[in-house]
Design an enzyme around this catalytic site. Structure first.
Site, PDB file in Angstrom:
ATOM      1  N   SER A 107       0.837  -1.192   0.000  1.00 37.95           N
ATOM      2  CA  SER A 107       0.000   0.000   0.000  1.00 37.95           C
ATOM      3  C   SER A 107       0.875   1.246   0.000  1.00 37.95           C
ATOM      4  O   SER A 107       1.795   1.376   0.810  1.00 37.95           O
ATOM      5  CB  SER A 107      -0.910  -0.007   1.225  1.00 37.95           C
ATOM      6  OG  SER A 107      -1.701   1.148   1.252  1.00 37.95           O
ATOM      7  N   SER A 160      -5.526   4.629  -0.635  1.00 38.47           N
ATOM      8  CA  SER A 160      -5.165   3.208  -0.677  1.00 38.47           C
ATOM      9  C   SER A 160      -6.337   2.379  -1.204  1.00 38.47           C
ATOM     10  O   SER A 160      -7.479   2.515  -0.743  1.00 38.47           O
ATOM     11  CB  SER A 160      -4.779   2.721   0.723  1.00 38.47           C
ATOM     12  OG  SER A 160      -4.525   1.340   0.716  1.00 38.47           O
TER      13      SER A 160
END
Length: 1136
Positions: A107, A160
């Protein structure tokens, strides 16, 4: 600007890690750091692209860059993501190979941005056209919608992706995009109910509250204050750099472009609002007689508002939060839920509602962007999926276990496909293939996914086992079955070497993944794998009247109760990963490995330990070793000879023979050992990078010598050119000077000659002038003397004539004066006589008047007043009635003369009423029965359309003709006239709208008292005959267009082919006659007339929305229909 012709030109560090010397982890990291510091964020490992997140904008994605990398060899320019995208697109277009681009990384590493760059590059280089641009726009605009509902702010990344996405983009044979299909994997739905500190819920919640209008929020029963919702974390609600209000407008616009109808967008927002309301529902315990606690809703206001949004009875949902029905075979048992169980049920419902809404969004987007053509398509897949996750504090749970399992499978297929690609190239080039030793992670995949003894299988078995099931019993099962596995570690395992390992807690187990050891905490494994939603809640959701709820909760249908336990989350994910792996194995792979340089999300910082950690779990070193196990570098013969031909005199400057022979001569002359290279069919293979770098050093030195030689030759050429130019200039200057000198000498001789000539001509001219002047003076003297003599004679004659004229005039004047005097005397006499006669007449008239007045005075006082009054009244009434003559006979004329006197008030009003009734009677007496019927239809049209449709005012002055085709007289329609038994009330030419492209086909429209008929214009053949009882309603817009939809009743015999969307210039008359027939018929219902700018039309199995907008169409002043997508037809109506 410097132009690169090879990856090796002006290289910062090493552009391809396969050429790195020496190859170890430190040199690998140092090379990445060196390139990152110089803004070189892309590096190759063979055909694999490593992408470093710069955390700032770089000028390397401009349209000029797109053109620079377009149709170029992969190794021809500096490493770039565009080079990989171009290689994949050209392989798909030119070689007919399906492609897939796998983007992995943790991420915050830039996976989502990488996928956007790939899609934007493909969109920029593929074909152009209206339909192609529309498809590209829909594919690109699907990203903002999925990001809003599937992305969130985390500690590592402000945007994200909390789900995995795989998109198949489909192309035609020319390489133009036709559509796409999106698959999503494992949405992190637990984030709906709970977020870690410093993180946010999904973007859509904050975007809705920040960007929606006050009216929208009022309809959704929401407030802008984030603190009023329990599901929204407040410590990071506002993020720097994120404008939630602008993002919401972007999402709304993207949904419209993709093809969402306004009603669908509203339904989605209602479900989002329902999730927020659901989080505010709280429970309190209530004791029962049997001693058990029962949950009850504390404040029912949020529950009420949520039920209103979803269309659920409040009592049904409230009971579902308090009781649970358990069914076994034919028995049912109802148990109460305590407060903890009620909160679990609430959160489970919220997670399921949101995750199913997300899946529905993906399905709905797929409906809009799917390819329409049925032929075989070329496919390019783009996989954007979470990378390997290892939390340092050991808080790795079920989600990390599933994610890491997916990455194990991706690593397995990555190694297999890389080796297969290498082996295929070796075989294709006729190079001997040697087996390469590498770590095969199939044993780890088997540990997780084995159907008998795999961890997922045991987790499913534990979830389905009767009795008490906890996370600890699951760990005990693992300790029993997996204890001997070399990649599994546990504190309570039978293997005694872990009994003293204090770094391994009792409630955890450790797996040796390909990227390293990962410690998993078993807490929550069983619950997250079960992912249970009580059947009572499913059935309550199914009862909702909301348009999407039955699609989202089909298992809640009481008629289809399934007692079978639903599949677990692990089983579903394992199956979807299996399908994904099979899909990827059928395509040619392209890899993008994303790395983030630091955890602070700032530019210019490179953290060695963090990058090293990512390099390890991405298996990049293993990838380099696989690529270098055989030959580290390979290049086509043409490129190799072109690059290094200056190293050999035989090949410089031009090799005349075959390129392979030239390369052999070149390498022999350079004394390269034969074991360092091999000749393929079309490429030269170099084993050691040092050999390549040696050639590069010799080439660089040779280029310097060549540059010196070129400079020397150039300077000589330049000096000689300058000398020749000076020589040529001197000759030109001398020629011009000689010409100038001769011109000056000639001009002086010419001017002297002219002066002499002028003096001689002047002397001759003066002599001639003197002679002419003497002759002229003699002639003038003679003329003057003669003139004086003639003048004297003329003056004497004039004096004589004047004396005679004066005598004659004196006589005439005297006579005229005498005649005037006589006339004036006669005039004075006549005037005096007339004055006397006039005076006598006046005196006589006054005398007669005096006598009359004396005679009349004795009768005046008795009768004069009444007669004057009667006379006055008579004159007033005559004037009043004469004024009424100006009134017209039209019943529509409301004008009437004003009342002149107050005493006529009653008579004036009554006369107006009587006159209006009389002229109305006269007007009605002129009507025939046919004309009465027409006016009744006009009256009915006014009741239907007045002030409702903009087309109505222009139709008032047009008479209803009915038969516009003259079907009885026209022999062309004799066959059609015979096919209709009844009297034709209306015959007109209409356009039948085609759903596929929005274009119209001309049709004959016939209306009788029992049915309407559509026939072909040219042949007169009947295409459709529909009884009027099967007609349910008619839909038209409020604007000035001629479009109308004839909607048929569901289940009727005529409804099989769907509704009719038509357009006509006589829309008002057609709908009025349809409505009039339905009103007068006693055996059927009245036909409904729906006037709206947006309505649904049933085309066979699909419902299509017809939307009317104002705007000037390109084809003139008429309305134009255009298909926007599979579910929307848009009609552009000219602005009034």
């Amino acid at each position: 600007m410097e132009v690169k012709t090879s990856l090796l030109d002006n290289m910062i560090g090493v552009g391809d890690m396969v050429l790195l010397e020496p190859l170890n982890e430190d040199s690998f990291i140092e090379n990445l750091r060196n390139r990152f510091d110089h803004n070189e964020i892309y590096t190759y490992i063979g055909s694999v692209v490593i992408s470093m997140n710069p955390y700032r904008s770089l000028p390397i994605y401009t349209p000029q860059k797109v053109e620079e990398y377009r149709n170029r060899n992969f190794y021809e320019l500096s490493p770039h993501i565009y080079a990989l995208a171009d290689e994949a697109y050209r392989s798909l277009r030119d070689q007919d190979k399906d492609q897939c681009i796998l983007i992995t990384g943790e991420s915050g590493a830039g996976k989502t941005e990488a996928s956007k760059l790939v899609m934007s590059y493909v969109a920029a280089v593929c074909g152009k056209g209206q339909e192609v641009n529309k498809v590209k726009e829909q594919l690109l605009q699907s990203n903002p919608v999925l990001e809003a509902f599937g992305n969130a702010k985390t500690m590592r990344n402000d945007n994200s992706s909390r789900f995995g996405k795989y998109m198949d983009i489909e192309f035609d044979f020319k390489g133009d995009p036709l559509g796409g299909v999106i698959s999503n994997y494992l949405l992190e739905k637990s984030r709906v109910c709970k977020q870690p500190r410093g993180e946010r819920n999904f973007h859509i919640f904050y975007q809705l509250l920040s960007g929606a209008s006050d009216d929208t929020l009022m309809k959704l029963k929401l407030d802008r204050d984030f603190s009023k919702y329990n599901y929204l974390s407040l410590d990071s609600a506002n993020v720097n750099g994120l404008d939630d209000a602008a993002s919401f407008r972007t999402v709304r616009n993207a949904m419209q472009i993709v093809g969402f109808m306004e009603a669908e967008v509203q339904s989605v927002l209602e479900l989002v609002a329902a999730v927020l309301k659901l989080g505010n529902i709280e429970f309190k315990p209530e004791s029962r007689i049997n001693g058990f606690d029962e949950s009850r809703v504390k404040d029912k206001n949020d529950l009420k508002e949520m039920c209103e949004l979803l269309g659920i009875e409040q009592s049904v949902l409230e009971r579902a939060f308090s009781y649970r029905t358990v069914e076994a075979k034919m028995e049912k048992m109802s148990t109460t839920l305590n407060v903890a169980q009620a909160y679990y049920a609430r959160d489970a419902l919220a997670k399921n509602l949101y995750s199913r809404l997300f899946s529905w969004l993906v399905t709905r987007i797929n409906e809009s962007i799917k390819a329409q053509a049925k032929t075989r398509h070329k496919v390019m897949g783009v996989l954007d999926i979470y990378g390997f996750e290892i939390f340092e504090d050991g808080d790795n749970s079920f989600e990390q276990f599933i994610i890491n399992y997916c990455n194990e499978k991706l690593q397995q297929i990555f190694i297999e496909l890389t080796l297969r690609e290498e082996q295929e190239e070796y075989i294709r080039e006729d190079i001997e293939w040697t087996n390469i030793e590498y770590f095969n992670n199939a044993v780890i995949c088997d540990l997780i996914e084995n159907n008998q003894n795999g961890i997922l299988a045991m987790l499913d078995e534990e979830c389905l086992r009767p009795g008490t099931v906890t996370d600890d019993t699951f760990l005990d099962k693992l300790n029993t079955i997996c204890a001997e596995h070399q990649h599994f570690e546990s504190r309570l395992s039978k293997n005694s070497k872990f009994l003293t390992d204090h770094s391994l807690p009792h409630s955890c187990f450790r797996i040796q993944h390909y990227a390293g050891k990962v410690l998993y905490r078993v807490e929550g494994f069983v619950d997250k794998n079960n992912d249970l939603l009580y059947r009572d809640l499913s059935q309550a959701m199914y009862k909702a009247t909301h348009s999407l709820m039955r699609q989202l909760f089909p298992e809640g249908n009481p008629a289809k109760v399934n007692l079978k336990r639903p599949p677990t989350a692990g089983f579903q994910f394992k199956a979807s990963v299996g399908v994904l792996m099979k899909n990827l194995q059928t395509k040619n792979p392209n890899y993008i490995r994303c790395i983030k340089p630091n955890d602070k999300k700032v530019a210019h910082i490179f953290t060695d330990s963090l990058v090293c950690h990512q390099v390890r779990y991405l298996g990049l070193m293993e990838n380099v070793r696989v690529r270098r196990a055989g030959y580290a570098f390979r290049q086509p013969y043409e490129s190799c000879l072109e690059r290094y031909k200056m190293l050999c005199k035989k090949t410089w400057p031009q090799w005349r023979g075959p390129t392979r022979d030239g390369v052999e001569v070149l390498l022999t002359d350079c004394s390269v050992p034969s074991e360092e290279f091999a000749y393929g069919r079309s490429k030269i293979f170099i084993r050691n990078p040092r050999t390549l770098f040696t050639l590069e050093e010799r080439r660089r030195a040779c280029l310097e010598d060549l540059a010196t030689l070129i400079q020397k030759i150039y300077r000589g050429w330049k000096s000689r050119t300058h000398f020749l130019l000076l020589k040529k200039s001197q000759v030109v200057v001398a020629a011009w000077y000689r010409r100038y000198a001769q011109q000056n000498k000639y001009q002086k001789i010419k001017s002297a000659t002219l002066v002499m000539q002028s003096f001689i001509r002047g002397w001759k001219a003066r002599n001639i002038l003197r002679q002419l002047k003497y002759e002229k003076r003699c002639k003038e003297a003679v003329t003057t003397i003669a003139a004086y003599w003639h003048g004297t004679q003329a003056r004497m004659e004039l004096r004589r004539l004047k004396a005679e004229a004066r005598n004659k005039r004196a006589v005439s004047v005297i006579w005229a004066y005498w005649q005037g005097t006589k006339a004036r005397r006669e005039l004075r006499r006549l005037k005096e006589e007339a004055r006397r006669k006039h005076a006598v007449a006046i005196i006589w008239a006054y005398w007669l008047g005096l006598q009359v007045r004396r005679e009349y005075r004795k009768f005046f006082r008795a009768n004069a007043g009444k007669k004057i009054y009667d006379f006055t009244i008579q004159r007033i009434m005559q004037k009043y009635f004469l004024g009424l003559k100006t009134t017209t006979m039209s019943p529509m004329d409301n004008t009437w003369p004003t009342q002149p006197y107050g005493f006529l008030e009653g008579a004036h009003t009554e006369l107006r009423r009587i006159f209006h009734l009389w002229r109305c009677k006269k007007y009605r007496g002129q009507f025939t029965e046919e004309k009465k019927s027409v006016y009744e239809e006009k009256l009915e049209a006014s009741e239907i359309f007045k002030d409702k449709k903009a087309l109505y005012p222009s139709s008032v002055s047009q008479p209803f003709k009915g038969d516009y085709l003259e079907i009885q007289k026209n022999p062309k329609y004799q066959k059609l006239n015979g096919a209709v038994d009844e009297k034709v009330l209306l015959a007109d030419l209409v356009n039948k709208i085609n759903r596929a492209n929005g274009k119209g086909s001309p049709r004959l429209f016939l209306l009788t008292k029992s049915n309407f008929v559509l026939a072909d214009q040219k042949t007169g053949q009947v295409k459709a005959s529909v009884p009027l009882p099967d007609l349910a309603s008619v839909s038209v817009s409020t604007q000035s267009d001629g479009f109308f939809a004839l909607k048929l009743k569901e289940g009727s015999a005529s409804a099989s082919k769907g509704d009719f969307l038509l357009s006509s210039d006589h829309l008002i008359e057609i709908i009025t006659k349809l409505h009039r027939i339905g009103t007068t018929a006693a055996d059927r219902d009245q036909i409904n007339i729906d006037i709206s700018d947006e309505f649904l039309v049933q085309f066979k199995q699909d419902k299509v929305c017809v939307k009317f907008i104002q705007g000037g169409p390109k084809n003139g002043n008429s309305a134009a229909c255009k298909r926007k997508n599979n579910r929307l037809l848009e009609v552009s109506v000219p602005s009034p």
